[in-house]
Design an enzyme around this catalytic site. Structure first.
Site, short mmCIF file in Angstrom:
data_model
loop_
_atom_site.label_atom_id
_atom_site.label_comp_id
_atom_site.label_asym_id
_atom_site.label_seq_id
_atom_site.Cartn_x
_atom_site.Cartn_y
_atom_site.Cartn_z
N SER A 78 34.06 48.32 42.76
CA SER A 78 34.97 47.48 42.41
C SER A 78 34.41 46.27 41.78
CB SER A 78 36.23 47.55 43.26
OG SER A 78 36.92 48.56 43.57
N LYS A 88 40.87 36.82 43.18
CA LYS A 88 41.56 38.32 43.12
C LYS A 88 42.57 38.78 43.92
CE LYS A 88 39.95 43.05 43.92
NZ LYS A 88 38.73 44.13 44.19
N SER A 105 38.13 47.76 40.92
CA SER A 105 39.34 46.93 41.04
C SER A 105 39.26 45.76 40.81
CB SER A 105 39.95 47.51 42.51
OG SER A 105 39.13 46.67 43.23
#
Length: 477
Positions: free
Chosen positions: A180, A81, A156
């Site tokens: 997220s 990520k 996210s």
């Protein structure tokens, strides 16, 4: 070369590399070809470096040839990520303020994944500073949903979920404050776990005592997710809230084949705490029959979380203000409006406001603890809506009810955040338009292993997660 494709389970891929049925380089080439095929349309993997990826895979093969002991993820391609710092690898946080940032050291979750043998290939796309559950930023643009390229992939950890769903990576890491990990898993028909407090330690951190955000795993199946959890979980002296249980305690296989004796509480909206799209509500309600057929006892019930909204919003604004206040004062134009407004909400908070939020967390924990004395798992929506238009920042309305901020439509996820409980998004169905919808399975504090076992049985009963997106020539299996 073993008969593998990009949708083979991560566990099978790792076993094939260790058994020298396929080389790490061949596995890398398979995934790089898939990325070349579908990533231009999906935009999930960013900062891709094929040369470094192939060199890393070649070194993984040499380690095996030397007879070295290797980790459980040895040879698996991995994209971190883009808010997780990887030494020597561009890490932008989706912000123009960090567009050229290259960290000098790995953060802890990255360190553990690399130590387990995963080979970095790049990063996965995020919203600006990972704020919001729709993945777009001014550096890399918007990540699109592999099941419908007009829809959001969530956020996210949207790049992570989309990359998994499209077969670009076998596993993915992410993080979760207000949903997220869970929201993009629901939107992209994969599995995402928000671990309970302290299960996956974080380092470095500006606040080692922070309770709302955590790293965690994503995968295409519960057992693959458990494999990654076994790598990233476990105690660390660098993280003061980390729990002592070793990560290996969460590794598959999961032996349960039914849910006999499992007490399920099912709630569509936590007693009217939030609006839920009609199709999402129907899919969540329909899972009662699936759970009962597997042997569970299902009743409509939910914990009382009436002050969870206030606690979450207070702590989020307070954390954002203390993290970003210097940057937002110097460069307010470098923040998207919704994030800038959220940061500035923290400016006027007092010590009494923050103290009240922590008192609310304490009260919530007590009520949730009592609730789970008579229930084993809570089943509820992950997201209040199915994947929305990628052209919108967030859904403006649910069933005609206005959603005024970019947080309003995420209550089903962030109200669970403040309980500190582990929560897992598992595929559950599709809307009439073909958009994925997951359900959220919430377990008692420190109950990750049992939650994974329950989720595995549920997953095997529905097999919804086996439906792949019709994307590129390599789709399906």
């Amino acid at each position: 070369m073993a008969d593998l494709d990009v949708y083979t389970s991560a566990r099978e891929m790792a076993a094939a590399v260790r058994g020298k049925e396929i080389s790490a380089r061949e596995l890398m080439e398979l995934h790089l070809a898939r990325i070349a095929e579908v990533n231009p349309a999906v935009n999930a993997v960013v900062s891709l470096d094929e040369d470094r990826a192939l060199a890393g895979a070649a070194e993984a093969d040499r380690a095996l040839a030397r007879g070295e002991t290797v980790g459980p993820l040895h040879g698996l391609p991995h994209a971190f990520k883009d808010t997780h710092e990887v030494a020597g690898w561009r890490t932008t946080y989706g912000s123009p303020l960090r567009e050229t940032h290259v960290p000098k050291r790995d953060e802890l979750i990255v360190e553990r994944i690399r130590r387990a043998g995963a080979v970095p290939i790049g990063k996965t796309n995020v919203p600006e500073w990972a704020a919001g559950s729709h993945t777009f930023n001014p550096i890399f643009g918007t990540t699109l949903n592999p099941y419908d390229l007009t829809r959001s992939a969530g956020g996210s950890s949207g790049g992570a979920a989309a990359a998994l769903a499209a077969g670009m990576v076998p596993l993915a890491d992410g993080s979760d404050m207000g949903g997220s990990l869970r929201n993009p898993a629901s939107f992209c028909n994969v599995v995402g776990l928000r671990p309970g407090r302290g299960r996956v330690p974080a380092w470095p951190s500006t606040n080692g005592w922070e309770l709302t955000s955590t790293g965690g795993p994503m995968a295409r199946s519960v057992e693959d997710l458990g494999l990654l959890l076994s790598v990233v979980a476990g105690p660390s002296r660098r993280a003061p809230l980390s729990l002592e249980t070793p990560g290996a305690a969460f590794a598959p296989p999961y032996a349960a084949t039914d849910l006999r004796g499992v007490r399920v509480a099912l709630s569509v909206d936590l007693g009217g705490s939030f609006a839920v799209d009609h199709q999402v509500a129907q899919i969540v309600t329909a899972q009662a029959a699936v759970l009962e057929a597997a042997g569970a006892v299902v009743e409509e019930a939910h914990p009382v979380l009436h002050n969870a909204d206030s606690a979450f919003r207070t702590l989020r604004a307070w954390l954002f203000w203390h993290r970003f206040r210097s940057l937002v004062r110097k460069r307010p134009e470098a923040f998207k409006e919704s994030l800038r407004e959220n940061i500035l909400l923290g400016e006027g908070l007092s010590g009494a406001d923050v103290s009240r939020a922590y008192q609310q967390l304490t009260s919530i924990h007590d009520r949730v603890r009592v609730f789970f004395e008579s229930h084993d798992v809570l089943v509820m929506p992950v997201s209040q809506v199915p994947p929305f238009s990628a052209e919108e920042e967030f859904p403006n309305a649910i069933n005609g009810e206005p959603q005024e901020t970019y947080l309003d439509w995420m209550r089903s996820a962030y109200l669970v955040t403040v309980t500190g409980c582990p929560a897992l998004s598992v595929p559950a169905g599709f809307t009439a338009e073909g958009w994925p919808v997951g359900v959220q399975l919430v377990g008692p504090p420190r109950g990750e292993r049992r939650l994974l076992e329950i989720a595995h049985v549920f997953e095997q009963a529905t097999r919804v997660g086996e439906r792949r997106p019709a994307l590129g020539a390599g789709a399906g299996r």
